[in-house]
Design an enzyme around this catalytic site. Structure first.
Site, PDB file in Angstrom:
ATOM      1  N   LYS A 179      26.500  -4.036 -53.481  1.00 20.13           N
ATOM      2  CA  LYS A 179      28.119  -4.325 -54.222  1.00 20.13           C
ATOM      3  C   LYS A 179      27.741  -5.966 -53.468  1.00 20.13           C
ATOM      4  CE  LYS A 179      32.083  -4.266 -53.972  1.00 20.13           C
ATOM      5  NZ  LYS A 179      33.176  -4.391 -52.321  1.00 20.13           N
ATOM      6  N   LYS A 225      34.319 -13.236 -47.085  1.00 23.47           N
ATOM      7  CA  LYS A 225      33.108 -12.511 -46.049  1.00 23.47           C
ATOM      8  C   LYS A 225      32.252 -11.902 -47.081  1.00 23.47           C
ATOM      9  CE  LYS A 225      34.296  -8.311 -45.438  1.00 23.47           C
ATOM     10  NZ  LYS A 225      34.462  -7.325 -46.294  1.00 23.47           N
TER      11      LYS A 225
END
EC number: 1.1.1.60
Length: 307
Positions: free
Chosen positions: A170, A238
């Site tokens: 990811k 983030k």
């Protein structure tokens, strides 16, 4: 199979709804009561806290913003660990640090529980349509048990390795997505300021080697300046922090990722963290003193009052 779902945000709510529509008994928990109420009216059962949800569920799915949120919900006071029975399967579909994923997976095994990390890509449209890309880390046995659930939620489902591997992939995904958004933004501003309509730029590039999923799915975001969040800029920022930390840990230089990270950080400082990550376009426009508009342009500057 009774499924618990924690985290009913932009992505989580449509994912939970798809499980409900597929016929699964669903128990939900979210800190904002109104988000639970909506699904309860559709047939879900509300839990008082993560511990209660764990007690009522065979499988628990979490879809939360960041590592601290996942840790709190799973191993905190009244967390899932306190309620889940031995043999239960936990599936974290959030995007968090692979280090944290591996730590939680080990703690789950120590308690007789099983755990997968299964972050997703596809944004709000993919969540709503059940076409997410799901990258799964953990044991093959647990992956096979969870596969029917993944089939409801996604289209591309891949077991990529042991615990934490899903989060690593990811991070790689988020690197590529940020780089493409930045590249598309630069191309649109350059082309439009030079006199070419941005819709024609996207149409032309989409038919060649530069074609990509982001131009296809987020076309209107760019062309209409529609930055209603399908995936919040602050969350992508983030994620890039996770990627950069992984790069430091494994000795991999990530210069393009660093640039994307700085661009997103600048937009967050401008108060745009809640907007969609395609809002990176507005920073490129600001630096060029030109806002793109559909329709033929002649290289004439426009006011940036709306940026």
């Amino acid at each position: 199979m009774k499924v618990g779902f924690i985290g009913l945000g932009i992505m989580g709510k449509p994912m939970a709804r798809n499980l409900l529509k597929a016929g699964y008994q669903l128990v939900v928990y979210n800190r904002t009561q109104s988000k639970m109420d909506e699904l309860v009216r559709e047939g879900a059962e509300a839990a008082q806290n993560p511990r209660s949800l764990g007690e009522k569920s065979d499988v628990v799915i979490t879809m939360l913003p960041d590592s601290p949120d996942v840790k709190e919900v799973i191993e905190g006071v009244d967390g899932v660990f306190e309620g889940a029975e031995k043999g239960s399967l936990l599936i974290d579909m959030s995007t968090i640090s692979p280090i944290v994923s591996r730590e939680l997976s080990q703690k789950a095994r120590d308690r007789g529980l099983r755990m997968l990390d299964a972050p997703v890509s596809g944004g709000e449209p993919g969540a709503e349509q059940g076409t997410l890309s799901i990258m799964v880390g953990g044991s093959v046995q647990d992956y096979e048990k969870a596969y029917p659930l993944f089939e409801v939620l996604g289209k591309t489902i891949t077991h990529v390795g042991e615990a934490g591997a899903g989060q690593v992939v990811k991070a790689c995904n988020q690197i590529v997505v940020a780089s493409i958004i930045g590249g598309v933004s630069e191309a649109l501003v350059l082309g439009a300021k030079a006199g070419v309509s941005p819709d024609l730029i996207i149409d032309t590039l989409s038919g060649g080697l530069a074609g990509n999923k982001i131009m296809e799915v987020r076309r209107n975001n760019f062309l209409e300046h529609d930055f209603k969040p399908g995936f919040k800029l602050e969350l992508h920022h983030k994620d890039l922090g996770i990627a950069l930390a992984a790069g430091r840990k494994y000795g991999v230089s990530l210069p393009l990722t660093s640039i994307s990270d700085q661009l997103q950080g600048a937009l967050i400082a401008k108060g745009k963290g809640e907007k969609d990550h395609t809002a990176m376009l507005t920073l490129i426009e600001e630096m060029a003193q030109y806002e793109i508009t559909v329709g033929e342009r002649k290289g004439q500057d426009q006011s940036l009052s709306g940026i």
